[in-house]
Design a protein around this motif. Structure first.
Motif, PDB file in Angstrom:
ATOM      1  N   THR A   9      -0.155  -1.114  -5.657  1.00  0.00           N
ATOM      2  CA  THR A   9       0.883  -0.587  -6.540  1.00  0.00           C
ATOM      3  C   THR A   9       1.676   0.536  -5.872  1.00  0.00           C
ATOM      4  O   THR A   9       2.826   0.769  -6.217  1.00  0.00           O
ATOM      5  N   ASN A  10       1.073   1.240  -4.890  1.00  0.00           N
ATOM      6  CA  ASN A  10       1.738   2.383  -4.269  1.00  0.00           C
ATOM      7  C   ASN A  10       2.005   2.198  -2.783  1.00  0.00           C
ATOM      8  O   ASN A  10       2.987   2.706  -2.263  1.00  0.00           O
ATOM      9  N   LEU A  11       1.120   1.478  -2.083  1.00  0.00           N
ATOM     10  CA  LEU A  11       1.297   1.249  -0.661  1.00  0.00           C
ATOM     11  C   LEU A  11       2.081  -0.040  -0.445  1.00  0.00           C
ATOM     12  O   LEU A  11       1.867  -1.025  -1.148  1.00  0.00           O
ATOM     13  N   VAL A  12       2.994  -0.012   0.522  1.00  0.00           N
ATOM     14  CA  VAL A  12       3.822  -1.176   0.822  1.00  0.00           C
ATOM     15  C   VAL A  12       3.295  -1.911   2.045  1.00  0.00           C
ATOM     16  O   VAL A  12       3.164  -3.130   2.048  1.00  0.00           O
ATOM     17  N   SER A  13       2.995  -1.146   3.124  1.00  0.00           N
ATOM     18  CA  SER A  13       2.496  -1.751   4.352  1.00  0.00           C
ATOM     19  C   SER A  13       1.627  -0.753   5.105  1.00  0.00           C
ATOM     20  O   SER A  13       1.712   0.453   4.896  1.00  0.00           O
ATOM     21  N   VAL A  14       0.778  -1.291   6.006  1.00  0.00           N
ATOM     22  CA  VAL A  14      -0.164  -0.476   6.772  1.00  0.00           C
ATOM     23  C   VAL A  14      -0.185  -0.966   8.208  1.00  0.00           C
ATOM     24  O   VAL A  14      -0.221  -2.172   8.457  1.00  0.00           O
ATOM     25  N   GLY A  15      -0.172  -0.028   9.157  1.00  0.00           N
ATOM     26  CA  GLY A  15      -0.300  -0.352  10.565  1.00  0.00           C
ATOM     27  C   GLY A  15      -1.309   0.567  11.218  1.00  0.00           C
ATOM     28  O   GLY A  15      -1.643   1.620  10.674  1.00  0.00           O
ATOM     29  N   TYR A  16      -1.802   0.160  12.382  1.00  0.00           N
ATOM     30  CA  TYR A  16      -2.810   0.971  13.071  1.00  0.00           C
ATOM     31  C   TYR A  16      -2.656   0.829  14.572  1.00  0.00           C
ATOM     32  O   TYR A  16      -2.467  -0.276  15.083  1.00  0.00           O
ATOM     33  N   ASP A  17      -2.730   1.957  15.279  1.00  0.00           N
ATOM     34  CA  ASP A  17      -2.726   1.964  16.732  1.00  0.00           C
ATOM     35  C   ASP A  17      -4.089   2.462  17.202  1.00  0.00           C
ATOM     36  O   ASP A  17      -4.379   3.655  17.094  1.00  0.00           O
TER      37      ASP A  17
END
Length: 68
Positions: A9-17
């Motif tokens: 509901t609040n997060l759109v996308s996630v990435g990680y390095d």
């Protein structure tokens, strides 16, 4: 950094390095980077039944961050 779209509901996308242990989270209100986040924490976040709940409980106030 590439981010994967997530169902939340609040997060759109996630990435990680993994090289820099940087977690990048896109919210509806902007993009933030969280620093020194271990790989296992990212893995648990992405496998959590509720990504938003896991994020709020385990990452939000636990790691330094900056808006990008």
């Amino acid at each position: 950094m590439e981010r994967a779209t997530v169902t939340s509901t609040n997060l759109v996308s996630v990435g990680y390095d993994p090289a820099s242990e940087t977690l990048e989270v896109e919210f509806k209100a902007g993009v933030y980077q969280y620093y020194n986040v271990p790989q296992f924490m990212y893995d648990q976040l992405m496998q959590a039944p509720s990504i938003g709940t896991f994020f709020n409980a385990n990452i939000k106030n636990a790691y330094a961050c900056a808006r990008v």
